[in-house]
Design an enzyme around this catalytic site. Structure first.
Site, mmCIF file in Angstrom:
data_model
loop_
_atom_site.group_PDB
_atom_site.id
_atom_site.type_symbol
_atom_site.label_atom_id
_atom_site.label_comp_id
_atom_site.label_asym_id
_atom_site.label_seq_id
_atom_site.Cartn_x
_atom_site.Cartn_y
_atom_site.Cartn_z
ATOM 1 N N SER A 55 1.018 2.430 -2.330
ATOM 2 C CA SER A 55 1.262 1.710 -3.580
ATOM 3 C C SER A 55 1.596 0.253 -3.270
ATOM 4 C CB SER A 55 2.398 2.388 -4.340
ATOM 5 O OG SER A 55 3.583 2.312 -3.578
ATOM 6 N N TYR A 56 1.794 -0.534 -4.298
ATOM 7 C CA TYR A 56 2.034 -1.971 -4.150
ATOM 8 C C TYR A 56 3.180 -2.245 -3.172
ATOM 9 C CZ TYR A 56 2.306 -6.814 -5.507
ATOM 10 O OH TYR A 56 2.291 -8.173 -5.485
#
EC number: 5.6.2.1
Length: 909
Positions: free
Chosen positions: A382-383
């Site tokens: 994820s980010y």
DNA sequence: GCAAGGTC
């Protein structure tokens, strides 16, 4: 139908938000409209759930379009993004001339302007193309001060091209969200507010302060110290409100190490003999095979720690030793057993990832960040930029876990967790930015490559650990008395490893199990001895420790911390040593000690937080932007003037570590003014220094310099030097004076004789130039007169090099030109024995491009690399010279001019 | 050529 433009901070968010809003519309609409406590009437929205996407004109940002309702009417939604800040702050161009502007002017007089942050992205144009004709705008920028500032950057670009509002209707909206979840995004859409001008202003103030203060100090100290010391290996001595305190931390540790005085101390150590028998308990089954082996070992001795820990007086230690030595037995005074837990980790955020990457994976923060970004864009994690260590309430923990259930490295652990039920993650900190870093899909080392894999493996193990159970262990201790002295022995036994199974490096270290005993039991003492030890200094700061310090003092942000650390390395203030420890260089130490001497606030971490406090007042609307900015600039202006006045104090420290220019370097070429030898200083920026005239002449970097046959420049009498980029590269003569003070209008600083348009000097372009470069626009191929017997012709602009006439004993540029392509002819002499010329010829004059005999003797390359052009078949040889050697009409000729005097006159006008 | 902050 009206159009609503929506803008997020980055392309990935635009996509996620558009997906949520376009598909979840019916449920979301219901949810949103059910809120009765709206602070203000909010435009309702809905959409039938389909969205189409296309790339914008900059190729980076996408536009996602769908229809729905907004403010009670059917509308067309266009969701797109910027890429961080649209604009950046800089001084007006003329204030960026270091030689012409006094750095003190940068505090107030020098006007600033906003420029596009990344001209390549063409962001303003892009926003205007997408925003033209839109009726409403909804700002989905990150919900922090920087995001608020970007809101106004977007509005500045877009409002002028949007449709005009009718009758004071509101057209600008701000969406406030704290996570990228359906609920949060829909709630934000239902409660649209307005962008906060004060928050944006506080960022404007921060930008202006950082720019003015950073640049003023940087320019002043760079100019002051540059060229003053011969062995000061740095061409830029920067200062910044984040990088300087960061360096300060490293030097602070260095000072502690330097001032550390080791002390000798003494320790008593006792060993008792015990027949081994361990507590029986259910935990035994979980113990490793190591333990089971120990259990079979019946007799062993137990090492006891002294309750006094240590004493710093040898005689006193000796006295205690004498007293205990008399005793034959150790008596048990107390026993204790406590169950303890080692907590599972918090969900992973950026700084923690960087810390572990540095300390355990040996990966620097900058590199780790780049690797994480790649993993993110490829969809593996994820980010990776987030401060949050708390999973959102509705975060799907099992989904990502299931994806890992068949992974060879941790399938067993994951399957058991899924079967037996996962543990609730610990409550972390929700910074309202992005969810913690988690794996998004399963991956193998073969797929990712070893570097990315190691980071991915860590992120995944960390994620699994956050939903695992705490590690439980038993801590038992026995207190002994031997004569008058007390000793203790402790042991840890793992009851259940919990998350340490997936994070083995966190395991409770295996310690020996303790025997079962009771108060009053006695054990025979097998040995008591006194050990002499020394206190040891701390080690240099590790990157991980530095990150912790920066985070604690609010120096930099999750995204900029790696940049600051990288900066102080690149500026040569610290070097990364083994174990990723940061050791300050002499320069780094002198700078920090200098600041301490003159104005400690310049380097203390408190200064950043003090300024930030002021900025927060602007953000909260409690202080006026202009006043805070003016006041803070005034303080720093005074600090700057005091610093300038006191710079001698820092200089004194420099003198100790560095040697003055006059005392460094080796004599190389003679000065044209005083005819004394100048000194060649190799340290960057490499230069020649005439101590008699006190003048410095910069030399081209990244090459070597030697004297050129004591030849002199006809214009200024300086002795020429020969610059060379290495044996496979190119070389050319250079006049130190001309190179720094170009003699002709068409020459720029840093040029060598191969670009000099002197019409008659034997080293100039005019005399040695042959024809236009075969590759670049403006370059001219120039004969390298020093290159024989492996003769070279090199372009004076790009890295094209032609190797020619090997073993010729003389090559000269002739006065005549080729009738076909206008290139200067070459006059080549070979030795009789080595001549490749047809027949018994030893001499030939011709054009390198067109002459069929020469074409066989010329080989085109790039400096230090093979040229792709040369890979072709023999057929291309013919056309090459003819087509490309020709000089385009109107271009200055590199041939020897016919009328030398008129040409000379032209240059001196 | 300089700062720090976004993001790519």
């Amino acid at each position: 139908m009206k159009t609503v433009l929506m803008v997020a901070e980055k392309p990935s968010l635009a996509q996620s938000i558009a997906k949520i809003l376009s598909r979840g519309s019916i449920r979301a609409w219901g949810l949103c409209s059910s809120h009765s406590s709206l602070e203000q009437p909010s435009p309702r929205f809905s959409s039938p759930g389909s969205m189409s996407s296309h790339k914008g004109l900059n190729g980076t940002c996408s536009v996602h379009e769908y229809t729905g309702t907004f403010a009670g009417q059917p509308v067309h939604f266009k969701m797109t993004s910027v890429c961080g800040h649209v604009m950046t702050l800089d001084f007006l161009g003329k204030y960026n001339k270091w030689d012409k502007v006094d750095p003190a002017e940068l505090f107030s007089q020098a006007p600033t302007e906003k420029k596009e942050a990344n001209p390549k992205l063409n962001m303003v144009k892009f926003l205007q193309v997408e925003g033209r004709g839109c009726d409403y705008i909804v700002l989905w920028l990150d919900c922090d001060k920087e995001g608020e500032n970007i809101c106004f950057e977007v509005l500045d670009a877009v409002l002028p091209v949007m449709n005009q509002a009718h009758g004071g209707e509101k057209t600008v909206f701000r969406a406030r969200f704290s996570s990228i979840t359906d609920t949060d995004i829909c709630n934000a859409m239902a409660r649209l507010g307005e962008p906060d001008h004060n928050e944006a202003l506080s960022v404007d103030a921060r930008q202006e302060l950082d720019l003015r203060i950073g640049c003023a100090f940087t320019r002043f100290q760079t100019k002051y110290f540059q060229g003053k010391y011969g062995n000061l290996d740095s061409s830029l001595i920067s200062f910044g409100p984040c990088q300087t305190p960061t360096l300060g931390f490293c030097v602070e540790r260095h000072d502690k190490i330097q001032s550390f005085k080791p002390e000798t101390y003494w320790v008593l150590q006792a060993k008792v003999h015990c027949p081994f028998s361990v507590h029986a308990g259910s935990f035994q089954v979980l113990l490793s095979s190591f333990f089971l082996q120990v259990n079979t070992d019946k007799d062993r001795s137990l090492l006891l720690d002294w309750d006094r820990v240590r004493v710093f007086d040898r005689e006193i230690a000796q006295m205690f030793l004498n007293m205990t030595k008399l005793e034959k037995e150790a008596q048990v005074e107390a026993t204790s057993r406590k169950e303890k837990a080692k907590q599972r980790p918090l969900a992973l955020n950026t700084v923690e990832m960087l810390r572990v990457a540095s300390s355990s994976l040996g990966m620097g923060p900058q590199h780790a960040m780049q690797t994480a970004e790649r993993l993110y864009t490829q969809g593996y994690i994820s980010y990776p930029r987030t401060e949050t260590t708390h999973y959102p309430e509705n975060f799907d923990l099992k989904g990502p876990l299931r994806q890992q259930a068949n992974h060879p490295a941790w399938a067993d652990t994951v399957k058991r967790l899924l079967a037996e039920g996962i543990n609730r993650p610990r409550k972390g900190h929700d910074a309202g930015d992005h969810p913690p870093i988690t794996p998004m899909r399963s991956a193998t080392e073969a797929e990712l490559g070893s570097e990315a894999w190691r980071l991915y493996e860590y992120i995944t193990r960390h994620f699994i650990a956050t939903v695992s159970y705490d590690c439980k262990y038993l801590q038992s201790s026995i207190s002994f008395r031997i004569g008058p002295e007390h000793f203790t022995c402790t042991g840890k036994t793992v009851i259940s490893p919990g998350f340490t199974e997936i994070m083995p490096w966190q395991s409770v270290p295996l310690e020996e199990n303790l025997p079962t005993c009771q108060k009053g039991d006695t054990f025979p003492v097998s040995e008591v001895k006194m050990l002499e030890k020394q206190t040891s200094p701390p080690d240099y700061l590790t990157e991980a420790e530095l990150i912790t310090l920066m985070e604690k003092h609010g120096i930099g942000t999750d995204a900029s911390i790696p940049v600051h650390i990288n900066n102080i390395c690149q500026r040569n203030y610290v070097v990364v040593e083994s174990g990723r420890r940061l050791k300050p260089t002499n320069l780094g130490i002198v700078l920090v000690h200098g600041y301490y001497k003159i104005d400690a606030e310049l380097v203390l971490p408190t200064i950043r937080s003090a300024v930030e406090k002021q900025l927060n007042l602007i953000a909260q609307g409690k202080a006026d932007y202009r006043q805070v900015l003016g006041h803070t600039l005034d303080i720093f202006k005074r600090k700057f003037h005091y610093f300038v006045d006191s710079i001698a104090g820092m200089d004194e420290l420099m003198e100790v570590s560095f040697s003055p220019l006059a005392a460094t370097g080796k004599p190389l070429s003679r000065c044209g003014k005083c005819h004394r030898f100048m000194k060649y200083i190799q340290a960057k920026p490499s230069r020649l220094h005439c101590s008699h005239c006190d003048e410095t002449y910069t030399l081209p970097q990244n090459g070597t310099i030697k004297l050129y046959k004591e030849l002199r420049c006809p214009l200024d009498d300086f002795e020429l030097v020969l610059w060379s980029s290495g044996s496979r590269g190119k070389s050319y003569p250079l006049c130190p004076y001309c190179s720094n003070h170009p003699p002709f209008r068409d020459m720029k600083k840093g040029m060598g004789c191969n670009e000099c348009t002197h019409p008659t000097c034997q080293h100039s372009l005019s005399m040695l130039g042959i024809g236009q470069c075969v590759e670049c626009e403006n370059g001219v191929l120039v004969l390298d007169p020093t290159s024989g017997p492996k003769w070279k012709v090199a372009c004076n602009k790009c890295n094209v090099v032609a190797h020619c006439f090997e073993n010729a004993h003389r090559v000269r540029v002739s006065a005549d030109t080729c009738s076909a392509c206008e290139a200067a002819l070459l006059d080549v002499d070979f030795n009789k024995a080595k001549s490749p010329l047809p027949g018994d010829e030893t001499q030939h004059t011709g054009c390198v491009f067109c002459d069929p005999i020469f074409q066989e003797l010329v080989e085109l390359k790039h400096a230090a690399s093979c040229h792709p052009m040369h890979r072709g078949g023999p057929g291309r040889r013919q056309g090459r010279g003819r087509a490309r050697g020709r000089r385009p009409a109107g271009k200055p000729s590199a041939r020897r001019p016919k009328d030398k005097m008129s040409a000379l006159a032209a240059y001196f006008v």
